[in-house]
Design a protein around this motif. Sequence first.
Motif, PDB file in Angstrom:
ATOM      1  N   LEU A   1      -6.022  -0.722   6.974  1.00 19.95           N
ATOM      2  CA  LEU A   1      -5.679  -0.294   5.621  1.00 19.95           C
ATOM      3  C   LEU A   1      -6.881   0.262   4.859  1.00 19.95           C
ATOM      4  O   LEU A   1      -6.786   0.528   3.662  1.00 19.95           O
ATOM      5  CB  LEU A   1      -5.065  -1.462   4.837  1.00 19.95           C
ATOM      6  N   GLY A   2      -8.001   0.458   5.566  1.00 17.51           N
ATOM      7  CA  GLY A   2      -9.154   1.090   4.933  1.00 17.51           C
ATOM      8  C   GLY A   2      -8.846   2.522   4.521  1.00 17.51           C
ATOM      9  O   GLY A   2      -8.024   3.202   5.152  1.00 17.51           O
ATOM     10  N   GLN A   3      -9.505   3.008   3.488  1.00 11.15           N
ATOM     11  CA  GLN A   3      -9.194   4.327   2.944  1.00 11.15           C
ATOM     12  C   GLN A   3      -9.507   5.448   3.931  1.00 11.15           C
ATOM     13  O   GLN A   3      -8.777   6.442   4.005  1.00 11.15           O
ATOM     14  CB  GLN A   3      -9.975   4.558   1.641  1.00 11.15           C
ATOM     15  N   GLU A   4     -10.582   5.297   4.690  1.00 11.87           N
ATOM     16  CA  GLU A   4     -10.936   6.351   5.646  1.00 11.87           C
ATOM     17  C   GLU A   4      -9.827   6.556   6.671  1.00 11.87           C
ATOM     18  O   GLU A   4      -9.440   7.684   6.988  1.00 11.87           O
ATOM     19  CB  GLU A   4     -12.241   5.996   6.359  1.00 11.87           C
ATOM     20  N   HIS A   5      -9.298   5.453   7.191  1.00 10.98           N
ATOM     21  CA  HIS A   5      -8.203   5.559   8.158  1.00 10.98           C
ATOM     22  C   HIS A   5      -6.952   6.132   7.506  1.00 10.98           C
ATOM     23  O   HIS A   5      -6.258   6.968   8.101  1.00 10.98           O
ATOM     24  CB  HIS A   5      -7.897   4.176   8.746  1.00 10.98           C
ATOM     25  N   ARG A   6      -6.659   5.711   6.282  1.00 15.39           N
ATOM     26  CA  ARG A   6      -5.490   6.246   5.582  1.00 15.39           C
ATOM     27  C   ARG A   6      -5.635   7.751   5.376  1.00 15.39           C
ATOM     28  O   ARG A   6      -4.651   8.501   5.485  1.00 15.39           O
ATOM     29  CB  ARG A   6      -5.311   5.557   4.216  1.00 15.39           C
ATOM     30  N   ASN A   7      -6.834   8.215   5.100  1.00 15.01           N
ATOM     31  CA  ASN A   7      -7.064   9.658   4.923  1.00 15.01           C
ATOM     32  C   ASN A   7      -6.778  10.415   6.215  1.00 15.01           C
ATOM     33  O   ASN A   7      -6.190  11.508   6.187  1.00 15.01           O
ATOM     34  CB  ASN A   7      -8.504   9.916   4.471  1.00 15.01           C
TER      35      ASN A   7
ATOM     36  N   ASP B   1     -14.811   0.711   1.797  1.00 15.83           N
ATOM     37  CA  ASP B   1     -13.685   1.465   2.360  1.00 15.83           C
ATOM     38  C   ASP B   1     -12.402   0.656   2.271  1.00 15.83           C
ATOM     39  O   ASP B   1     -11.331   1.189   1.944  1.00 15.83           O
ATOM     40  CB  ASP B   1     -13.996   1.817   3.819  1.00 15.83           C
ATOM     41  N   LEU B   2     -12.488  -0.650   2.555  1.00 17.63           N
ATOM     42  CA  LEU B   2     -11.304  -1.506   2.493  1.00 17.63           C
ATOM     43  C   LEU B   2     -10.888  -1.764   1.049  1.00 17.63           C
ATOM     44  O   LEU B   2      -9.692  -1.837   0.742  1.00 17.63           O
ATOM     45  CB  LEU B   2     -11.577  -2.824   3.213  1.00 17.63           C
TER      46      LEU B   2
ATOM     47  N   VAL C   1       0.834  -1.207   0.000  1.00 22.13           N
ATOM     48  CA  VAL C   1       0.000   0.000   0.000  1.00 22.13           C
ATOM     49  C   VAL C   1       0.865   1.253   0.000  1.00 22.13           C
ATOM     50  O   VAL C   1       0.594   2.219  -0.712  1.00 22.13           O
ATOM     51  CB  VAL C   1      -0.957  -0.008   1.221  1.00 22.13           C
TER      52      VAL C   1
ATOM     53  N   GLY D   1      -8.951   1.148   0.043  1.00 27.22           N
ATOM     54  CA  GLY D   1      -7.649   1.186   0.707  1.00 27.22           C
ATOM     55  C   GLY D   1      -6.639   0.228   0.119  1.00 27.22           C
ATOM     56  O   GLY D   1      -5.433   0.506   0.120  1.00 27.22           O
TER      57      GLY D   1
ATOM     58  N   ARG E   1      -6.977  -5.262   8.600  1.00 28.45           N
ATOM     59  CA  ARG E   1      -7.344  -4.321   9.664  1.00 28.45           C
ATOM     60  C   ARG E   1      -7.563  -5.140  10.923  1.00 28.45           C
ATOM     61  O   ARG E   1      -8.079  -6.256  10.870  1.00 28.45           O
ATOM     62  CB  ARG E   1      -8.615  -3.550   9.293  1.00 28.45           C
TER      63      ARG E   1
END
Length: 526
Positions: A379-385, A449-450, A253, A453, A270
């Motif tokens: 590694l979900g996109q929301e957490h990465r943001n 979301d995942l 990632v 990510g 995750r």
Amino acid sequence: MSVPRRLLSVARSSIPHTSRCARRTPQSSFAFTRQQSNVAARKLHQQAPRRAQAATAEQEAIFESTNPALSFPCLDAVESRSETLSRRSLSGPEPSYTSGKHLNFHSKKPLLLDWGGILPEFNVAYETWGTLNGDKSNAILLYTGLSASSHAHSTESNPQPGWWEKFIGSGKPVDTDKYFVICTNVIGGCYGSTGPSSLDPANGERYATRFPILTMEDMVSAQFRLLDDLGIDKLYASVGSSMGGMQSLASGVLFPDRVGRIVSISGCARSHPQTIAMRHIQRQVLMTDPNWNRGFYYDNVPPHAGMKMARELATVTYRSGPEWEQRFGRRRADPSRQPALCPDFLIETYLDHAGEKWCLQYDANSLLYVSKAMDLFDLGQEHRNIINKVRHENQGKLQAFVEGRVSGNEDGLDTCSLILPDQPYEEKEQPADEASVNTETSPSEVPEDLVAGLRPLANIPSLVLGVASDSLFPAWQQEEIANTLKRAGNKHVTHIELGKDKSLFGHDTFLLDLENVGGAVKSFLG
């Protein structure tokens, strides 16, 4: 002359039982008040001298505890260890956390961590096997589990067997005739890489709990600094199991153009509530050991009792119930002896040995930091943001540190503003229509979301392997990874699940099953 039954009850009720194993008597047997006891006692002493002497003799026999006090050799051992460590601590830190000779990469370039901490400089301990080819295209980065060192296989300088000894070597699953294998100790660890037990270059003292909060991605970023130093632009493959399986995914990632293949064994994309809860309990057990001292125990007695219990809790999750049924059953260590509150069943002695063996081999603070990093993994996109936003906001802090305008913790911010809620969490009743949502969700239905990510991994061939008997990282979590990768557009996903007919070793299967785990890795790497 015998003492009346009523007077015996009174006498017994007035005597404190000092034995740790004294039998409990129903409360109704001791219904007399103190005043009634005194009256009965006066009546007893008013008897004729001979009768009084007989009563006194019988009372004295009664006053001795019916049963002997239990012995607690397990607690004696802990107390003895504390006393020994207390004496040793006078001459220096006890113990020294090391796994033998290894290579060391030292970076003088500061590392900005995901949650805003700064390591002014850091070490990454590592070991290698095989030969790096001319164009440096045959490198495999091997990621470790939570408590492992860089010593995955024996070397000339450290001939002791490594934690993946049978999997690495000529003709083995990770073939050193083909590949140049690198294994590191993660930052935050205690086997040579910078962690809480390391010296802070700012003041020459151990970091202890002044060490900043870490993430899996921070660990991977430090490892890629090592690859930069070795001149390796792209990995042939990243390979990892357990926590290493999480890091292997994170490497793709973070650096999708630098990873050729991904192997993730018994990992997840995750962390989920069950594993977070288990690690939380381990940390609480450790942190409530008085010797932990808020993390500042170096040069004193380490929190070995808390570490021992934390390890025993962890060990319960590493294997499977069916395996233990076969291995230990309900057998006791010594059936000829009376049962004890100390380790008695074979499974208890096994856990006790596992905790005792490990409690002084690994730094307590490293366990706290590394396990917390596992909890934070997502590694979900929301957490990465969220993380990307925090890192962007802290770039100025890093620049100021580089220019010498501030030190790592002179930004005027409270680095830990966490407070306990005024009211504890309480279950709230959900509407019937909401409560029924996703109660029978298929593993193939992965969160969008995942999917977003993991989209950077769309073009990276991936092996995802799970074990049906694994209770720590259940097989559905590896199925979630595989399905998410496919949904993200990856057409080269190999998903293998070892059923209970093939392995009952639970989470530890990746350490033990050379045939199935090793065979899958060898076939995938080519």
